[in-house]
Design a protein around this motif. Structure first.
Motif, PDB file in Angstrom:
ATOM      1  N   LEU A 123      -3.478   3.392  -9.095  1.00 27.79           N
ATOM      2  CA  LEU A 123      -2.404   2.792  -8.126  1.00 27.79           C
ATOM      3  C   LEU A 123      -3.682   3.330  -6.617  1.00 27.79           C
ATOM      4  O   LEU A 123      -2.891   2.082  -5.676  1.00 27.79           O
ATOM      5  N   TRP A 124      -4.351   4.787  -6.388  1.00 28.48           N
ATOM      6  CA  TRP A 124      -4.522   4.400  -5.299  1.00 28.48           C
ATOM      7  C   TRP A 124      -5.255   3.659  -5.249  1.00 28.48           C
ATOM      8  O   TRP A 124      -6.254   3.802  -4.039  1.00 28.48           O
ATOM      9  N   GLY A 125      -6.591   3.756  -6.222  1.00 25.40           N
ATOM     10  CA  GLY A 125      -7.698   2.814  -6.584  1.00 25.40           C
ATOM     11  C   GLY A 125      -7.694   1.433  -5.548  1.00 25.40           C
ATOM     12  O   GLY A 125      -8.197   0.884  -5.203  1.00 25.40           O
ATOM     13  N   ALA A 156      -4.016   4.180   6.768  1.00 25.26           N
ATOM     14  CA  ALA A 156      -5.132   3.519   6.438  1.00 25.26           C
ATOM     15  C   ALA A 156      -4.583   2.284   7.086  1.00 25.26           C
ATOM     16  O   ALA A 156      -4.690   0.952   7.741  1.00 25.26           O
ATOM     17  N   ALA A 157      -3.578   1.831   6.042  1.00 19.28           N
ATOM     18  CA  ALA A 157      -2.525   0.116   5.916  1.00 19.28           C
ATOM     19  C   ALA A 157      -2.055   0.336   6.777  1.00 19.28           C
ATOM     20  O   ALA A 157      -1.932  -0.984   8.169  1.00 19.28           O
ATOM     21  N   TRP A 177      -8.329  -0.644  -2.177  1.00 18.39           N
ATOM     22  CA  TRP A 177      -9.062  -2.198  -2.666  1.00 18.39           C
ATOM     23  C   TRP A 177      -7.886  -2.869  -1.243  1.00 18.39           C
ATOM     24  O   TRP A 177      -9.002  -3.909  -1.184  1.00 18.39           O
ATOM     25  N   THR A 178      -6.603  -3.227  -1.772  1.00 12.53           N
ATOM     26  CA  THR A 178      -5.833  -3.818  -0.456  1.00 12.53           C
ATOM     27  C   THR A 178      -6.234  -3.695   0.888  1.00 12.53           C
ATOM     28  O   THR A 178      -6.378  -4.792   1.564  1.00 12.53           O
ATOM     29  N   VAL A 179      -6.449  -2.324   1.454  1.00 17.83           N
ATOM     30  CA  VAL A 179      -6.561  -2.151   2.762  1.00 17.83           C
ATOM     31  C   VAL A 179      -8.318  -2.731   2.688  1.00 17.83           C
ATOM     32  O   VAL A 179      -8.195  -3.145   3.720  1.00 17.83           O
ATOM     33  N   ALA A 180      -9.222  -2.092   2.022  1.00 22.64           N
ATOM     34  CA  ALA A 180     -10.502  -2.909   2.297  1.00 22.64           C
ATOM     35  C   ALA A 180     -10.235  -4.384   2.005  1.00 22.64           C
ATOM     36  O   ALA A 180     -11.185  -4.898   3.291  1.00 22.64           O
ATOM     37  N   GLY A 181      -9.804  -4.705   0.985  1.00 19.66           N
ATOM     38  CA  GLY A 181      -9.993  -6.709   0.746  1.00 19.66           C
ATOM     39  C   GLY A 181      -9.160  -7.206   2.232  1.00 19.66           C
ATOM     40  O   GLY A 181      -9.750  -8.131   3.068  1.00 19.66           O
ATOM     41  N   VAL A 189       0.964  -1.328  -0.444  1.00 21.56           N
ATOM     42  CA  VAL A 189       0.230   0.114   0.215  1.00 21.56           C
ATOM     43  C   VAL A 189       0.894   1.837   0.067  1.00 21.56           C
ATOM     44  O   VAL A 189       0.506   2.272  -0.144  1.00 21.56           O
ATOM     45  N   GLY A 190       1.954   1.192   0.192  1.00 20.36           N
ATOM     46  CA  GLY A 190       2.724   2.728   0.488  1.00 20.36           C
ATOM     47  C   GLY A 190       3.136   2.662  -0.606  1.00 20.36           C
ATOM     48  O   GLY A 190       3.681   4.060  -1.068  1.00 20.36           O
TER      49      GLY A 190
END
Length: 178
Positions: free
Chosen positions: A157-159, A46-47, A163-167, A6-7
Motif C-alpha cells: 500500500l505504501w508503494g 508528499a501528496a 507510485w501515485t505521488v510520483a506518477g 494516497v491518504g
C-alpha cells in the motif's frame, strides 16, 4: 490530504504495519511503530505538496456510488471473515483472509477509476494473504503469520501511494492531464 487515494493508502498501510509490528518484542516494536507513522505522514505530506489540486477533486456521482458499493461489500466480507474465523477458533486466519478480500476489491476499483495499475496492489495483497496462509499451513507461529501478511500488505500500500505521488506529480509537471 487524501488526494488520489494516497491518504487512504498511507493510513491503511500503517494499519497493516501495526499488525506486522505486533509480532515484534522489546525495543524493536516502538521503533518500528514510530518509523511506520513517519512513513504514513510523509506520504500524506508528499501528496499534499506534489499532487495538483485537481487530484483531490470529488468523484462524479456514478463513480462515487460504485466506489461505495465496492467498499461496502469489502467491509461486509471483512466482518464475515472475522466472525467466522473467530467462531471457528482460527483467528490467526483473519489477516490472511482480509488481505485476500482487500486485494480482490482493488480489481473492480481499477475499472471504476480507469486505473489498470491498481491490479498491481491487488495481486500483491492477494499474494500477502496467500503467503500468510502458507505460513499457517506450515505450522508457523501466529506472530509469523501476522508479520508476513502485515509487512507485505503495508509495503504494497505504501508503494502504491508513492507510485501515485510520483506518477501523478510527474505527469502534472509535464502538463499531462488524466
Amino acid at each position: 490530504m487524501f488526494k488520489s487515494g494516497v491518504g487512504f493508502l498511507a493510513l491503511f498501510g500503517l494499519g497493516w504495519w501495526l499488525l506486522a509490528t505486533s509480532a515484534l518484542d522489546g525495543a524493536a516494536r516502538p521503533i518500528a511503530v514510530g518509523g511506520g507513522c513517519m512513513v504514513a505522514v510523509g506520504l500524506m505530506l508528499a501528496a499534499r505538496r506534489f499532487l495538483p489540486a485537481s487530484a483531490g477533486a470529488p468523484f462524479p456521482a456514478d463513480r462515487r456510488r460504485r466506489f461505495n458499493q465496492i467498499n461496502g461489500l469489502q467491509w461486509l466480507v471483512i466482518i464475515v471473515i472475522a466472525v467466522v474465523c473467530s467462531r471457528a477458533g482460527v483467528p490467526v486466519l483473519i489477516p490472511p483472509l482480509v488481505a485476500l478480500a482487500v486485494g480482490l476489491h482493488f480489481l473492480p476499483l481499477a475499472a471504476v477509476f480507469g486505473q489498470p495499475r491498481l491490479r498491481v496492489p491487488a495481486a500483491l495483497l492477494v499474494g500477502a494473504g496467500l503467503a500468510g496462509a502458507a505460513v499457517w499451513l506450515a505450522d508457523g507461529p501466529d506472530g509469523a503469520v501476522r508479520f508476513t501478511v502485515g509487512l507485505v500488505s503495508a509495503l504494497c500500500l505504501w508503494g502504491t501511494a508513492l507510485w501515485t505521488v510520483a506518477g501523478t506529480a510527474s505527469a502534472a509537471g509535464r502538463g499531462v492531464t488524466g
